[in-house]
Enzyme design. Structure first.
Site, PDB file in Angstrom:
ATOM      1  N   HIS A   1       0.844  -1.200   0.000  1.00 54.33           N
ATOM      2  CA  HIS A   1       0.000   0.000   0.000  1.00 54.33           C
ATOM      3  C   HIS A   1       0.879   1.249   0.000  1.00 54.33           C
ATOM      4  O   HIS A   1       2.024   1.208   0.437  1.00 54.33           O
ATOM      5  CB  HIS A   1      -0.906   0.043   1.233  1.00 54.33           C
ATOM      6  CG  HIS A   1      -1.832  -1.112   1.353  1.00 54.33           C
ATOM      7  ND1 HIS A   1      -2.778  -1.437   0.404  1.00 54.33           N
ATOM      8  CD2 HIS A   1      -1.965  -2.050   2.330  1.00 54.33           C
ATOM      9  CE1 HIS A   1      -3.458  -2.506   0.790  1.00 54.33           C
ATOM     10  NE2 HIS A   1      -2.979  -2.906   1.962  1.00 54.33           N
TER      11      HIS A   1
ATOM     12  N   CYS B   1      -4.654   4.699  -2.570  1.00 49.13           N
ATOM     13  CA  CYS B   1      -3.558   3.736  -2.679  1.00 49.13           C
ATOM     14  C   CYS B   1      -3.447   3.364  -4.158  1.00 49.13           C
ATOM     15  O   CYS B   1      -4.433   2.928  -4.763  1.00 49.13           O
ATOM     16  CB  CYS B   1      -3.865   2.500  -1.833  1.00 49.13           C
ATOM     17  SG  CYS B   1      -2.732   1.116  -2.094  1.00 49.13           S
TER      18      CYS B   1
ATOM     19  N   HIS C   1      -4.570  -0.229  -5.183  1.00 45.65           N
ATOM     20  CA  HIS C   1      -5.918  -0.646  -4.793  1.00 45.65           C
ATOM     21  C   HIS C   1      -6.980   0.439  -4.943  1.00 45.65           C
ATOM     22  O   HIS C   1      -8.068   0.318  -4.389  1.00 45.65           O
ATOM     23  CB  HIS C   1      -5.891  -1.163  -3.348  1.00 45.65           C
ATOM     24  CG  HIS C   1      -4.954  -2.311  -3.170  1.00 45.65           C
ATOM     25  ND1 HIS C   1      -3.759  -2.189  -2.503  1.00 45.65           N
ATOM     26  CD2 HIS C   1      -5.022  -3.591  -3.619  1.00 45.65           C
ATOM     27  CE1 HIS C   1      -3.124  -3.362  -2.535  1.00 45.65           C
ATOM     28  NE2 HIS C   1      -3.868  -4.224  -3.207  1.00 45.65           N
TER      29      HIS C   1
ATOM     30  N   MET D   1      -9.851   1.687  -2.308  1.00 44.04           N
ATOM     31  CA  MET D   1      -8.957   2.139  -1.241  1.00 44.04           C
ATOM     32  C   MET D   1      -8.663   3.625  -1.435  1.00 44.04           C
ATOM     33  O   MET D   1      -7.633   4.030  -1.975  1.00 44.04           O
ATOM     34  CB  MET D   1      -7.666   1.319  -1.208  1.00 44.04           C
ATOM     35  CG  MET D   1      -6.870   1.533   0.063  1.00 44.04           C
ATOM     36  SD  MET D   1      -5.603   0.260   0.245  1.00 44.04           S
ATOM     37  CE  MET D   1      -4.833   0.798   1.758  1.00 44.04           C
TER      38      MET D   1
END
Length: 131
Positions: free
Chosen positions: A73, A116, A119, A124
């Protein structure tokens, strides 16, 4: 010597009051200390999400983005208040090790949005409101 003793007896209460008032004013004028809050990168159930997704803080507070469970991440700010630099606030490096973190101190009031890179499509994303 008796002269100084009589002066100290007369002015001791006044001097004590002055010291007390000055100390109270100095302590009450002290600024509130900044807080440090955490956002998990990845949930406890291994979902690729920030937790919490939305956060409100005070100007000058620090946000720690903490790697939780499984990665990789990162934190990319895309929308920030005028006067701030999204690239300067962002951390493009991918965090992999649980417990590793990235800290950023936000001082300009407004809304900051971030995501992120790996993601973002999975949702995210998050926002921080600085008051």
């Amino acid at each position: 010597m008796k002269f100084f003793a009589s002066l100290s007896k007369r002015f001791a209460p006044v001097l004590s009051l002055v010291v007390l008032v000055a100390g109270t004013l100095l302590l009450s004028a002290a600024p509130a200390s900044a807080a440090t809050v955490q956002i998990k990168m990845g949930t406890d159930k291994y979902a690729p999400l920030y937790e919490p997704k939305a956060l409100s803080i005070s100007a000058g507070d620090t946000v720690e983005f903490v790697m939780n469970k499984v990665g990789p991440h990162n934190v990319i700010f895309d929308k920030v208040p005028a006067g701030e630099s999204a690239p300067a606030l962002s951390n493009t490096k991918l965090a992999i090790a649980p417990g590793s973190f990235y800290s950023v101190t936000l001082g300009t009031p407004g809304t900051y949005s971030f995501y992120c890179t790996p993601h973002r499509g999975a949702g995210m994303v998050g926002t921080i409101t600085v008051e």
